[in-house]
Design an enzyme around this catalytic site. Structure first.
Site, PDB file in Angstrom:
ATOM      1  N   GLU A  81       0.912  -1.304   0.019  1.00 31.01           N
ATOM      2  CA  GLU A  81       0.005  -0.155  -0.033  1.00 31.01           C
ATOM      3  C   GLU A  81       0.883   1.158  -0.181  1.00 31.01           C
ATOM      4  OE1 GLU A  81      -3.764  -2.001   2.074  1.00 31.01           O
ATOM      5  OE2 GLU A  81      -2.192  -1.091   3.413  1.00 31.01           O
ATOM      6  N   ASP A 124     -11.772  -7.386  -2.174  1.00 26.67           N
ATOM      7  CA  ASP A 124     -12.392  -8.582  -2.101  1.00 26.67           C
ATOM      8  C   ASP A 124     -13.753  -8.442  -1.645  1.00 26.67           C
ATOM      9  OD1 ASP A 124     -12.630  -8.736   1.011  1.00 26.67           O
ATOM     10  OD2 ASP A 124     -10.340  -8.136   0.403  1.00 26.67           O
TER      11      ASP A 124
END
Length: 260
Positions: free
Chosen positions: A39, A228
Site C-alpha cells: 500500500e 475482495d
C-alpha cells in the site's frame, strides 16, 4: 499623489496576499498511511525521500511528491498500530493533513472488486459498550461513533479518483467505512456488521486513524480500493487482487497531491 499612494497600497496588499498563500502552501505536510508494504511501496518509489526515521518500529519516510511535503509510512495491520502511527505523524512530524490509503473488503453488494470507496466517515464496528448504555460503536462520553472525513480532502480525492478510474471498468463510491480488529471472511460476520452499521466496505485501520485525527483536529481522508467481497471467497480474492488494487489507490493519492 493620492492615486500613487492608493496604487502602492494595493501593491503592498497583493504582496502580503502572495506571501500568505506561498507560506500556507509551503507549510502543508501530508502524512500518508498504509497498513502493508504493497500500500505504500508505489508512493515511496514516487517520492524524493530526504530522511527516514524509525519510531515504534515503523519507518517514516519524509520527502516530497510533486513538490508537496509528505511523510509516508507503513503502520502495520490493526487499530492500535494505526492510531499510534497517526499520533506520531502529528506529534513528531507536524503533518497538517493525513491520507489513509489501502485495500478493503466490500460490504455493499453493489461495490465490486476494483471499485473505489472514498470515506465520508469511519466507524469502529467492534467497539461495543452497549451493556452500559452506549450505542454500538459509540466512544463513551463523546456522543460520537462515526468520525467524518474532511470535506476539502474528500473533494480532492473524488476528483483524483475520477481522473484515474476508468468508469467502464470500475465505479467510485462515497460512504461509511467500518473498521475492526477482525479479518472479515464469511457472510455471517459481514451481515452482522451491515445490520448494525451499514457501510460500504470494511478493513482494520481507518477508524483508529479517524479518531486520532479527530482528537487532534487534523483533517483526514480515507481512500480504499476493493480487493475482495468480505465473504467466503475473500481470502482467494484478497491474495489475487491486493497488489493491483493497492496500486490503484496509491495512484489516486499521487494524483490528489498533484492538485493539492
Amino acid at each position: 499623489m493620492r492615486r500613487v499612494k492608493i496604487f502602492l497600497s494595493l501593491c503592498l496588499c497583493l504582496c502580503f496576499m502572495f506571501l500568505f498563500v506561498s507560506n500556507s502552501e509551503a507549510s502543508s505536510k501530508i502524512g500518508i498511511i498504509g497498513a502493508m508494504d504493497i500500500e505504500v511501496n508505489n508512493l515511496k518509489a514516487a517520492a524524493d525521500i530526504s530522511r527516514k526515521i524509525i519510531k515504534a518500529d515503523m519507518e517514516f519516510c519524509e520527502g516530497k511528491i510533486n513538490n508537496m511535503n509528505v511523510v509516508i509510512v507503513k503502520c502495520g495491520i490493526g487499530k492500535v498500530n494505526a492510531g499510534i502511527c497517526a499520533q506520531i505523524l502529528i506529534d513528531l512530524f507536524g503533518v497538517t493533513h493525513i491520507i489513509n490509503t489501502g485495500v478493503a473488503g466490500s460490504l455493499n453488494n453493489n461495490i465490486k472488486i476494483g471499485d473505489i470507496v472514498i470515506a465520508r466517515e469511519a466507524v469502529q464496528h467492534d467497539y461495543d459498550v452497549t451493556s452500559i448504555g452506549f450505542k454500538p460503536g459509540e466512544i463513551p462520553y463523546t456522543g460520537l461513533y462515526a468520525f467524518e472525513t474532511d470535506k476539502y480532502l474528500r473533494e480532492k480525492a473524488l476528483k483524483a479518483a475520477n481522473k484515474i478510474i476508468n468508469p467502464d471498468n470500475h465505479k467510485i463510491f462515497e460512504g461509511r467505512i467500518c473498521t475492526g480488529d477482525q479479518f472479515i471472511s464469511n457472510k455471517e460476520a459481514k451481515n452482522k456488521i451491515t445490520s448494525v452499521f451499514g457501510g460500504e466496505c470494511c478493513e482494520m485501520e481507518s477508524g483508529a486513524i479517524a479518531q486520532t485525527c479527530y482528537l487532534n483536529h487534523v483533517p483526514f481522508i480515507i481512500i480504499r480500493s476493493i480487493s475482495d467481497t468480505a465473504d467466503e471467497t475473500e481470502i482467494a480474492d484478497f491474495h489475487e487482487f491486493e497488489t493491483e488494487m493497492a496500486n490503484i489507490c496509491a495512484n489516486i493519492v499521487k494524483c490528489m497531491i498533484e492538485g493539492f
